[in-house]
Each structure stands twice: as C-alpha cells, then as structure tokens.
Motif scaffolding. Structure first.
Motif, short mmCIF file in Angstrom:
data_model
loop_
_atom_site.label_atom_id
_atom_site.label_comp_id
_atom_site.label_asym_id
_atom_site.label_seq_id
_atom_site.Cartn_x
_atom_site.Cartn_y
_atom_site.Cartn_z
N ALA A 194 0.87 -1.10 0.02
CA ALA A 194 -0.07 -0.02 0.06
C ALA A 194 0.77 1.60 -0.09
CB ALA A 194 -0.94 0.02 1.17
N LEU A 195 2.09 1.30 0.64
CA LEU A 195 3.02 2.19 0.56
C LEU A 195 4.04 2.14 -0.68
CD1 LEU A 195 3.83 2.95 4.30
CD2 LEU A 195 1.99 4.03 3.00
N THR A 196 4.09 3.42 -0.99
CA THR A 196 5.18 3.29 -2.05
C THR A 196 6.21 4.69 -1.83
OG1 THR A 196 3.73 4.70 -3.66
CG2 THR A 196 3.60 2.52 -4.04
N VAL A 197 7.22 4.52 -2.54
CA VAL A 197 8.09 5.84 -2.16
C VAL A 197 7.55 7.00 -3.03
CG1 VAL A 197 10.48 6.38 -2.75
CG2 VAL A 197 10.11 4.26 -2.70
N GLU A 198 7.07 6.83 -4.13
CA GLU A 198 6.53 8.04 -4.84
C GLU A 198 5.31 8.62 -3.99
OE1 GLU A 198 6.55 5.08 -6.45
OE2 GLU A 198 8.65 5.43 -7.18
N GLY A 199 4.45 7.66 -3.36
CA GLY A 199 3.31 7.97 -2.70
C GLY A 199 3.49 8.74 -1.55
N VAL A 200 4.50 8.23 -0.59
CA VAL A 200 4.77 8.55 0.58
C VAL A 200 5.41 10.22 0.37
CG1 VAL A 200 6.16 8.45 2.56
CG2 VAL A 200 5.08 6.33 1.82
N GLY A 201 6.40 10.01 -0.81
CA GLY A 201 7.18 11.40 -1.14
C GLY A 201 6.20 12.36 -1.57
N GLN A 202 5.09 12.16 -2.41
CA GLN A 202 4.01 13.21 -2.45
C GLN A 202 3.42 13.69 -1.22
OE1 GLN A 202 1.58 11.56 -5.57
NE2 GLN A 202 3.43 11.49 -7.24
N VAL A 203 3.21 12.94 -0.49
CA VAL A 203 2.32 13.18 0.75
C VAL A 203 3.23 14.21 1.51
CG1 VAL A 203 1.08 12.52 2.87
CG2 VAL A 203 0.56 11.49 0.86
N LEU A 204 4.40 13.62 1.80
CA LEU A 204 5.26 14.50 2.64
C LEU A 204 5.67 15.83 2.21
CD1 LEU A 204 7.87 11.84 4.09
CD2 LEU A 204 5.83 12.71 5.04
N GLU A 205 5.63 15.61 0.80
CA GLU A 205 6.07 17.28 -0.11
C GLU A 205 4.74 18.18 0.18
OE1 GLU A 205 7.68 16.66 -3.91
OE2 GLU A 205 6.80 18.65 -4.41
N GLU A 206 3.61 17.66 -0.11
CA GLU A 206 2.34 18.42 0.42
C GLU A 206 2.31 18.70 1.87
OE1 GLU A 206 0.44 19.10 -2.26
OE2 GLU A 206 -1.06 20.20 -1.01
N LEU A 207 2.70 18.13 2.73
CA LEU A 207 2.68 18.41 4.05
C LEU A 207 3.69 19.46 4.46
CD1 LEU A 207 1.92 15.03 5.89
CD2 LEU A 207 0.34 16.91 5.75
N SER A 208 4.94 19.23 3.78
CA SER A 208 5.92 20.13 3.98
C SER A 208 5.62 21.74 3.78
CB SER A 208 6.94 19.95 3.11
OG SER A 208 7.81 18.84 3.61
N LYS A 209 4.60 22.01 2.98
CA LYS A 209 4.29 23.20 2.49
C LYS A 209 3.61 23.92 3.76
CE LYS A 209 3.29 22.00 -2.28
NZ LYS A 209 2.50 21.67 -3.16
N THR A 210 2.90 23.29 4.61
CA THR A 210 2.17 23.96 5.74
C THR A 210 2.82 23.71 7.11
OG1 THR A 210 0.40 22.34 5.36
CG2 THR A 210 0.13 24.34 4.42
N PHE A 211 3.38 22.66 7.24
CA PHE A 211 3.75 22.20 8.58
C PHE A 211 5.23 22.50 9.00
CE2 PHE A 211 0.11 19.86 8.03
CZ PHE A 211 -0.55 19.86 9.26
#
Lengths: 274, 93
Positions: A96-113
């Motif tokens: 269920a977890l992929t490098v790309e998927g996790v990377g995208q979510v972290l990148e998105e979160l990085s913008k506001t957190f």
C-alpha cells in the motif's frame, strides 16, 4: 520546508509510538505546526495513543491512492493547537505504501507544517524503510536491553545507507538516542545496562532518558500522550528531550536511583575520607 | 586495612560475582562489532563470490568452503583478497 523526524527502533514494544505522540505534542506545544504520521500499515495504533481513534475516517493509504485528500484525512488533535494526526490504514495490502506516494504526501505536508513526525513500525520491512527514507532527523528509541540495543545499531546502519540523504550523498540524517524504560535502581544493582554502556556501544548523541514509569501505561490507557502529564517523571523527561532537540542545554534527570542505606553510608564515609 | 575497604569487602561478598549488565555489555560489543563489519561490505560482494566460485569450479574440482573472499579497506583503496585452496596437484604420466 518542514523538518522530517523519524522515530525508529527496529525492535517492537520499546516506545516508538509513545515517543512519537509525546514528541509531536511537545513540538506543537512550543508553537510549531506539527503532524504525526502512523507508518504502521495494518497495525494502526498511534490513533489510540493520541486518543483520536473514533475520529478516523480516511487514512494515509486513502490519501496515497487519491481516495481522499489530505485535509479530509488529517485529524486535528484535541489536546494541543497546531497538531494533526495522519492515521495508518488497516489494510492488509503490504504494498500500500510506495516511495512516490509517501514522497508526494510528505511534500504536500511540507508546505504548511514545521515538523513532520514519522512513527515507524517495528522491523525493517517496507513501512519502516519508508518511514526513515525522507527523514532529516532520526530518534532512535532504545531500551537498556540486549536485543533492543542490537536492533538500534542495525537501524543506524540503515539510516546511513538506505535513506534519501544517503543515496543522494547529502548531509547525513542527524541521529539522536532516546533511552526509554530506564530503571536507575536496576542499573545501581548491576542488572541493567547503564546510560554510559549504551552510549559507548551505539555512540550517537543522547537526546534523553525516559525512566520506567507507571505514567506511560496510564497515559496510553486514557489516550492522552504522557508528555501532557507534567506531574509524572516520564512526562517531564519528554519535555526535556524536546528542549534538547530544539538546541537547549538541559541536564538529564531521573537517572539516579535511590541508594540503599548501606551504600549511602559507604559513600558518605568515602567523602569524609577525602 | 581501613574500615571502608573492609565494608566494601563485606558488601562485595553479598553481591553476585559477575553482574548481568556487564555480561550484556560485553556480549553486545562483540556481536555489534562483528555485524558492523558485515554490513559495511558492498552488496555485490556475495554475488561476485558466487561468480568467482563458478569460474574456478569450471577448471578445478573445489568445494564452496575452499574459496575465501575478504575485502580490506585501506586509505584511498580497498584490497580484495581471494584465497583458494586447490586439491592436491596430480601429475600426468
């Protein structure tokens, strides 16, 4: 840009989730916008420790698969402002977890957190590898016990080789040792590895020592991270650790056990002699 | 003999001879040092060992245990040491 912290250990049951929860609360309490992510896919438990288990609707995997957006999946914490929880999925799908998927979510979160705390599962499988892959800092949670120390050393090896920073030849992940379930009494009787012993073996900077404490079970029973119990030794020790993580100089406490009257007498006599 | 040393001796008498934490530390130091050496070896070493073994086995009848490969790191370079124990040389008549 958010700073990504992984809480890892290799061995299970040493206090990763307890530490992730308390660290996230501690950072948020200091005014940093923080999100804590459960990477233990299939064995979700951070929600219970944070006390938000009944408010889970969407999870990490839903976001990766595009079945929900981040705002729908993030749970706002009841105890502290500026703190959000991203729960793990209960799926049995190992991939269920992929490098790309996790990377995208972290990148998105990085913008506001400001801080992203990644609660790693035990073991060295995909979930654990992905929890550490994008990290800037690692908190290695270790019990003063042989299997935990050995596994921690193994994780240090992985942090130095199987992470984005290692692969890209960037500045290595900053490593911090958090010694948990420490019992000064048992160290004094010679039946538990001391802080110095563990330090000598793992040789990474010591972030804190969390004493073995009844407050930890009480906290997880009630779904309130132990750091919020500022009357407890463990709660205070976590607060200290947060301070040190942010660069403050704070002496370690709860490391001396009560000595027997006989030993005290001996020490007293020795001091007298000097 | 001072009183303290005597007291220490008495105290020592009641304590077990070797503390378990000391044993734990020694065991950990040994196993972790060993495992660090193992994990610092490049991933290809094992595959290369197998290939080398296959090549040698093509010409000589040898066992897997007869081939030893060690990688020694030195400043600026690494030295690959290949040690093969060949069976006794048979002279042709």
């Amino acid at each position: 840009m958010a700073k990504i912290i992984v809480v890892t250990s290799g061995k299970g049951g040493v206090g990763k989730t307890t530490t992730s929860a308390s660290f996230a609360v501690g950072l948020a309490n200091r005014g940093y916008k923080t999100v804590v992510i459960d990477f233990d896919i299939g064995l979700r438990n951070l929600d219970l420790i944070m006390g938000c288990e009944r408010r889970v609707v969407y999870d990490f995997v839903n976001v990766i698969r595009g079945e929900a957006n981040l705002n729908q999946a993030l749970i706002r914490d009841k105890h502290v402002k500026e703190l959000y929880v991203l729960p793990a999925s209960q799926t049995r799908d190992k991939d269920a977890l992929t490098v790309e998927g996790v990377g995208q979510v972290l990148e998105e979160l990085s913008k506001t957190f400001d801080y992203i705390v990644c609660d790693s599962p035990a073991g060295i499988e995909r979930g654990a590898q992905l929890a550490m892959y994008f990290a800037d800092s690692a908190i290695v949670v270790t019990n003063p016990e042989v299997s935990s120390v050995r596994d921690s050393d193994r994780m240090l090896g992985l942090l130095a080789s199987k992470t984005k920073r290692a692969e890209e030849g960037k500045e290595p992940i900053s490593e911090h040792l958090l010694l948990t379930r420490y019992s000064p009494k048992r160290v004094a009787t010679g039946d538990m590895l001391s802080i110095a012993d563990v330090n000598e073996i793992l040789s990474i900077p010591l972030l804190g020592i969390i004493p073995e404490s009844q407050a930890v079970l009480r906290a997880s029973n009630s779904g309130v991270p132990v750091i919020l119990d500022q009357k407890s030794d463990a709660g205070l020790a976590y607060s200290d650790a947060i301070g040190r993580f942010l660069g403050e100089q704070i002496p370690h406490r709860f490391v001396e056990g009560k000595q027997s009257w006989f030993k005290r007498l001996l020490n007293f006599r020795e001091k007298e002699a000097v | 003999m001072s009183i303290q040393t005597q007291l220490h001796k008495i105290l020592h008498y009641f304590q077990r001879s070797e503390k378990s934490a000391k044993v734990a530390k020694e065991r950990l130091q040994i196993i972790i040092a060993h495992e660090r050496i193992e994990r610092d070896k490049p991933d290809y070493l094992q595959a290369m060992q197998k290939d080398l073994l296959d090549v040698i086995a093509k010409y000589v009848n040898i066992n897997k245990e007869d081939v030893k490969i060690e990688l020694e790191r030195q400043e600026g370079c690494s030295i690959l040491e290949l040690n093969v124990v060949l069976p006794a040389f048979q002279e042709k008549n």
